[in-house]
Design a protein around this motif. Structure first.
Motif, mmCIF file in Angstrom:
data_model
loop_
_atom_site.group_PDB
_atom_site.id
_atom_site.type_symbol
_atom_site.label_atom_id
_atom_site.label_comp_id
_atom_site.label_asym_id
_atom_site.label_seq_id
_atom_site.Cartn_x
_atom_site.Cartn_y
_atom_site.Cartn_z
ATOM 1 N N VAL A 21 0.835 -1.203 0.000
ATOM 2 C CA VAL A 21 0.000 0.000 0.000
ATOM 3 C C VAL A 21 0.871 1.254 0.000
ATOM 4 C CG1 VAL A 21 -1.687 1.341 1.337
ATOM 5 C CG2 VAL A 21 -2.000 -1.126 1.030
ATOM 6 N N ALA A 22 1.916 1.265 0.800
ATOM 7 C CA ALA A 22 2.803 2.436 0.842
ATOM 8 C C ALA A 22 3.399 2.704 -0.533
ATOM 9 C CB ALA A 22 3.907 2.235 1.877
ATOM 10 N N ARG A 23 3.828 1.649 -1.214
ATOM 11 C CA ARG A 23 4.455 1.826 -2.527
ATOM 12 C C ARG A 23 3.424 2.168 -3.598
ATOM 13 N NH1 ARG A 23 8.734 -2.367 -4.755
ATOM 14 N NH2 ARG A 23 6.948 -3.697 -5.114
ATOM 15 N N GLN A 24 2.276 1.499 -3.582
ATOM 16 C CA GLN A 24 1.270 1.712 -4.621
ATOM 17 C C GLN A 24 0.529 3.044 -4.469
ATOM 18 O OE1 GLN A 24 2.188 -0.618 -6.995
ATOM 19 N NE2 GLN A 24 0.014 -0.722 -7.391
ATOM 20 N N GLU A 25 0.122 3.367 -3.246
ATOM 21 C CA GLU A 25 -0.693 4.552 -3.018
ATOM 22 C C GLU A 25 0.111 5.760 -2.550
ATOM 23 O OE1 GLU A 25 -4.300 4.102 -0.920
ATOM 24 O OE2 GLU A 25 -4.806 2.222 -1.907
ATOM 25 N N GLY A 26 1.360 5.514 -2.169
ATOM 26 C CA GLY A 26 2.190 6.618 -1.704
ATOM 27 C C GLY A 26 1.875 7.071 -0.294
ATOM 28 N N ARG A 27 1.117 6.258 0.422
ATOM 29 C CA ARG A 27 0.793 6.569 1.817
ATOM 30 C C ARG A 27 0.310 5.302 2.508
ATOM 31 N NH1 ARG A 27 -4.887 8.399 2.731
ATOM 32 N NH2 ARG A 27 -6.069 7.571 0.981
ATOM 33 N N GLN A 28 0.333 5.324 3.843
ATOM 34 C CA GLN A 28 -0.124 4.187 4.632
ATOM 35 C C GLN A 28 -0.787 4.736 5.882
ATOM 36 O OE1 GLN A 28 -1.535 1.326 5.568
ATOM 37 N NE2 GLN A 28 0.040 0.321 4.368
ATOM 38 N N THR A 29 -2.025 4.324 6.114
ATOM 39 C CA THR A 29 -2.741 4.724 7.315
ATOM 40 C C THR A 29 -3.303 3.470 7.983
ATOM 41 O OG1 THR A 29 -4.876 4.965 6.206
ATOM 42 C CG2 THR A 29 -3.434 6.908 6.232
ATOM 43 N N THR A 30 -3.752 3.640 9.214
ATOM 44 C CA THR A 30 -4.372 2.499 9.889
ATOM 45 C C THR A 30 -5.626 2.052 9.145
ATOM 46 O OG1 THR A 30 -5.539 4.013 11.376
ATOM 47 C CG2 THR A 30 -3.477 3.048 12.189
ATOM 48 N N GLY A 31 -6.289 2.980 8.477
ATOM 49 C CA GLY A 31 -7.489 2.644 7.717
ATOM 50 C C GLY A 31 -7.232 1.596 6.652
ATOM 51 N N LEU A 60 9.287 4.470 6.269
ATOM 52 C CA LEU A 60 8.099 5.314 6.334
ATOM 53 C C LEU A 60 8.333 6.504 7.249
ATOM 54 C CD1 LEU A 60 5.430 2.485 6.768
ATOM 55 C CD2 LEU A 60 5.973 3.718 4.668
ATOM 56 N N THR A 61 7.821 7.648 6.831
ATOM 57 C CA THR A 61 7.909 8.840 7.665
ATOM 58 C C THR A 61 6.503 9.341 7.953
ATOM 59 O OG1 THR A 61 8.170 10.252 5.722
ATOM 60 C CG2 THR A 61 10.178 9.528 6.805
ATOM 61 N N HIS A 62 6.307 9.856 9.153
ATOM 62 C CA HIS A 62 4.985 10.325 9.561
ATOM 63 C C HIS A 62 4.634 11.617 8.840
ATOM 64 C CE1 HIS A 62 1.859 11.953 12.290
ATOM 65 N NE2 HIS A 62 1.486 10.690 12.228
ATOM 66 N N ASP A 63 3.393 11.708 8.370
ATOM 67 C CA ASP A 63 2.882 12.898 7.705
ATOM 68 C C ASP A 63 1.638 13.343 8.458
ATOM 69 O OD1 ASP A 63 1.639 14.785 6.074
ATOM 70 O OD2 ASP A 63 2.225 13.761 4.224
ATOM 71 N N LYS A 64 1.741 14.468 9.161
ATOM 72 C CA LYS A 64 0.628 14.940 9.987
ATOM 73 C C LYS A 64 -0.593 15.306 9.151
ATOM 74 C CE LYS A 64 3.574 16.686 13.638
ATOM 75 N NZ LYS A 64 4.056 17.849 14.359
ATOM 76 N N LYS A 65 -0.389 15.723 7.914
ATOM 77 C CA LYS A 65 -1.513 16.133 7.065
ATOM 78 C C LYS A 65 -2.473 14.981 6.793
ATOM 79 C CE LYS A 65 1.398 19.283 4.567
ATOM 80 N NZ LYS A 65 1.958 19.572 3.255
ATOM 81 N N ILE A 66 -1.939 13.799 6.600
ATOM 82 C CA ILE A 66 -2.794 12.638 6.301
ATOM 83 C C ILE A 66 -3.007 11.756 7.522
ATOM 84 C CG2 ILE A 66 -2.110 12.583 3.881
ATOM 85 C CD1 ILE A 66 -0.441 10.033 4.620
ATOM 86 N N THR A 67 -2.440 12.132 8.635
ATOM 87 C CA THR A 67 -2.477 11.331 9.854
ATOM 88 C C THR A 67 -2.075 9.902 9.535
ATOM 89 O OG1 THR A 67 -4.354 12.695 10.508
ATOM 90 C CG2 THR A 67 -3.803 10.888 11.940
#
Length: 92
Positions: A21-31, A60-67
């Motif tokens: 998910v991190a690689r495909q979508e460019g982000r990873q959340t608990t959702g 992975l680095t935390h991004d506050k904008k996307i939580t």
């Protein structure tokens, strides 16, 4: 850091999901984890944090904008390999 060979198969699958998910979508959340494996938010957060702290602290680095988290510039998957690259390109 812990060896990925010592990770039980169900947790290894969740780590694979986190990387894909991190690689495909460019982000990873608990959702993402909750939706994919049906875990609770606390377990999803624990899985992501374990992935970062025990296996891939630089991925992975935390991004506050996307939580949530975004792949770092030095992102190097540990749990996924050529199979996922084949799926991305459609070449199996």
């Amino acid at each position: 850091m812990h060896s990925i060979e010592q990770v039980c198969w169900d947790l290894a699958l969740r780590h694979c999901l986190i990387e894909i998910v991190a690689r495909q979508e460019g982000r990873q959340t608990t959702g993402h984890v909750i939706q994919s494996v049906g875990s609770k938010r606390r377990q999803a957060a624990n899985d992501i944090n374990m992935h970062i702290t025990e296996h891939a602290p630089q991925n992975l680095t935390h991004d506050k904008k996307i939580t949530g988290y975004v792949p770092s510039k030095t992102f190097q998957p540990l749990f996924i390999g050529d199979e996922s690259q084949a799926l991305e390109t459609g070449v199996l």
